[in-house]
Write a protein that holds these residues in place. Structure first.
Motif, PDB file in Angstrom:
ATOM      1  N   ALA A 166     -43.911 120.668  45.228  1.00 40.49           N
ATOM      2  CA  ALA A 166     -43.836 121.852  44.700  1.00 40.49           C
ATOM      3  C   ALA A 166     -42.763 122.691  45.370  1.00 40.49           C
ATOM      4  CB  ALA A 166     -45.111 122.399  45.457  1.00 40.49           C
ATOM      5  N   PHE A 340     -43.138 123.071  38.280  1.00 39.84           N
ATOM      6  CA  PHE A 340     -43.629 122.581  39.709  1.00 39.84           C
ATOM      7  C   PHE A 340     -43.755 123.887  40.763  1.00 39.84           C
ATOM      8  CE2 PHE A 340     -38.992 122.562  39.911  1.00 39.84           C
ATOM      9  CZ  PHE A 340     -38.502 121.985  38.885  1.00 39.84           C
ATOM     10  N   THR A 341     -44.423 124.913  40.016  1.00 37.26           N
ATOM     11  CA  THR A 341     -44.872 125.943  41.097  1.00 37.26           C
ATOM     12  C   THR A 341     -45.931 125.468  42.051  1.00 37.26           C
ATOM     13  OG1 THR A 341     -46.469 126.640  39.598  1.00 37.26           O
ATOM     14  CG2 THR A 341     -44.233 127.564  39.375  1.00 37.26           C
ATOM     15  N   PRO A 342     -46.005 126.177  43.322  1.00 37.03           N
ATOM     16  CA  PRO A 342     -46.991 125.345  44.364  1.00 37.03           C
ATOM     17  C   PRO A 342     -48.434 125.616  43.814  1.00 37.03           C
ATOM     18  CG  PRO A 342     -45.044 127.010  45.072  1.00 37.03           C
ATOM     19  CD  PRO A 342     -45.053 127.170  43.990  1.00 37.03           C
ATOM     20  N   ILE A 345     -48.803 122.423  41.669  1.00 32.35           N
ATOM     21  CA  ILE A 345     -48.902 121.234  42.218  1.00 32.35           C
ATOM     22  C   ILE A 345     -50.015 120.776  43.367  1.00 32.35           C
ATOM     23  CG2 ILE A 345     -47.252 119.740  43.748  1.00 32.35           C
ATOM     24  CD1 ILE A 345     -46.209 119.928  40.884  1.00 32.35           C
ATOM     25  N   ASN A 346     -50.360 122.048  44.092  1.00 36.63           N
ATOM     26  CA  ASN A 346     -51.359 122.116  44.911  1.00 36.63           C
ATOM     27  C   ASN A 346     -52.766 121.751  44.580  1.00 36.63           C
ATOM     28  OD1 ASN A 346     -49.626 122.552  46.966  1.00 36.63           O
ATOM     29  ND2 ASN A 346     -49.997 124.627  47.005  1.00 36.63           N
TER      30      ASN A 346
END
Length: 359
Positions: A166, A340-342, A345-346
């Motif tokens: 991320a 691939f923003t947080p 991805i999280n």
């Protein structure tokens, strides 16, 4: 869910930063999070105060690698028995080995993660043996690229998942204020990053573009060697070793070009951050496929062959001389980086961990 994260240290390094960010995000989302490191360094990445921290080595232990590993395994097992997390997530080769061994016989799922080129992270006969026979014992594994995943046996591949790193929101929110003739790279001053290649190429670029400046961010054991190289080449007024910085988004906002000159990588955080910031990027096409997963050549960046000085010189000159092309690469890089923003991805990590824990 109660999650234990384990890595040797949380000082400089991409894998270390990814783990700290994951741990902080999960604890802020309501999970019970433990962060375990083998030792504590003088400088560490900041992490949420809600996280419970364990350090396996309060004082130095034997210099014998065998004894040190045994000590860390036993101490890690003590922590796992005390905390009884649902799963332990480990990053990097030795922590992966220790996590698998320390959790045997406990009702704790083990999720390991391969963060670099397996040929480098698991070298030699012993490395290959452990990578191919010990690691598949884990309950799950996170890879960063398909090439890394394919290095391992099907037994591990079949219970694994590919998850990108991320990139923090700060990089997506960068407002570009380009400082003309500014080239930037970020990475530890170690052989893997091949800063010598970039410096040698930059010497030739300066013949056509004498006003261009190169800023190298990062610390490492090669700092004195690279300083000497710059002095010998008379480049100290054009190339600067800037050390570590906590203000990389601002630095990238001003960069005209970003360069990654590594010989090998897993999934390079520095490159991902530059792409998210909308900087025109040049990267070596490293083994293991990280940059190739991020960049489509001539669409959202430029890929060059590893150790190819001539190609790097030509590509730098091309982007310095064709501002319109460079700008289009940066715009497309920023658009694609939203993969691939947080939040994305999280969520992927969390769903994967829940799937392993529920088995």
């Amino acid at each position: 869910m109660k999650i234990a994260f384990y890595i040797n240290a949380i000082h400089e390094g991409g894998a270390e930063r990814v783990m700290v960010n994951l741990a902080s995000n999960f604890v802020n989302a309501g999970d019970d999070v433990i962060l375990i490191t083998s030792f504590k360094d003088t400088w560490e990445y900041p992490y949420s105060k809600k996280i419970k921290r364990y350090i396996l080595e309060k004082n130095g232990v034997s210099s014998s690698k065998f004894k040190r590993n045994i000590f860390r395994i036993l101490e890690l097992r003590k922590v796992l028995k005390k905390e009884t997390p649902d799963c332990i997530v480990s990053f990097m080769a030795e922590p992966n080995y220790r996590a698998i061994i320390a959790s045997r016989g406990l009702k704790i799922k083990t999720i390991i993660s391969v963060r670099n080129d397996p040929n480098k992270e698991y070298p030699g006969k012993i490395g290959k043996f452990l990578g191919r026979f010990l690691l598949p014992i884990a309950d799950g594994c996170v890879f960063q690229t398909a090439e890394a995943q394919q290095w391992f046996p099907k037994k591990l591949q079949n219970k694994s998942k590919i998850i990108y790193n991320a990139v923090k929101e700060d990089f997506f929110e960068v407002k570009r204020h380009v400082v003309k003739n500014t080239v930037v790279t970020c990475g530890r001053l170690e052989e893997q990053k091949n800063h010598r290649l970039l410096i040698n190429a930059f010497e030739l670029v300066l013949r056509k573009h004498p006003d261009v400046k190169l800023f190298i961010y990062g610390e490492g054991k090669l700092k004195s060697d690279l300083t000497e190289l710059l002095i010998n080449k008379g480049m100290s007024n054009n190339v600067f070793l800037c050390g570590n910085s906590n203000n990389i988004p601002k630095i990238l906002s001003e960069a005209e070009i970003f360069v990654l000159s590594s010989d090998y990588e897993g999934m390079p955080n520095a490159l991902m951050e530059a792409l998210a910031s909308g900087v025109p990027c040049i990267s070596t096409d490293c083994p293991c496929g990280g940059p190739k997963s991020l960049i489509t050549d001539k669409i959202n960046g430029r890929l060059i062959s590893v150790k190819n000085e001539k190609q790097l010189v030509n590509t730098l000159n091309e982007l310095l001389e064709n501002k319109g092309i460079a700008e289009e690469l940066g715009i497309e890089a920023h658009k694609r980086a939203f993969n691939f923003t947080p939040s994305k991805i999280n969520e992927t990590w969390h769903k994967y961990m829940e799937s392993i824990v529920s088995k």
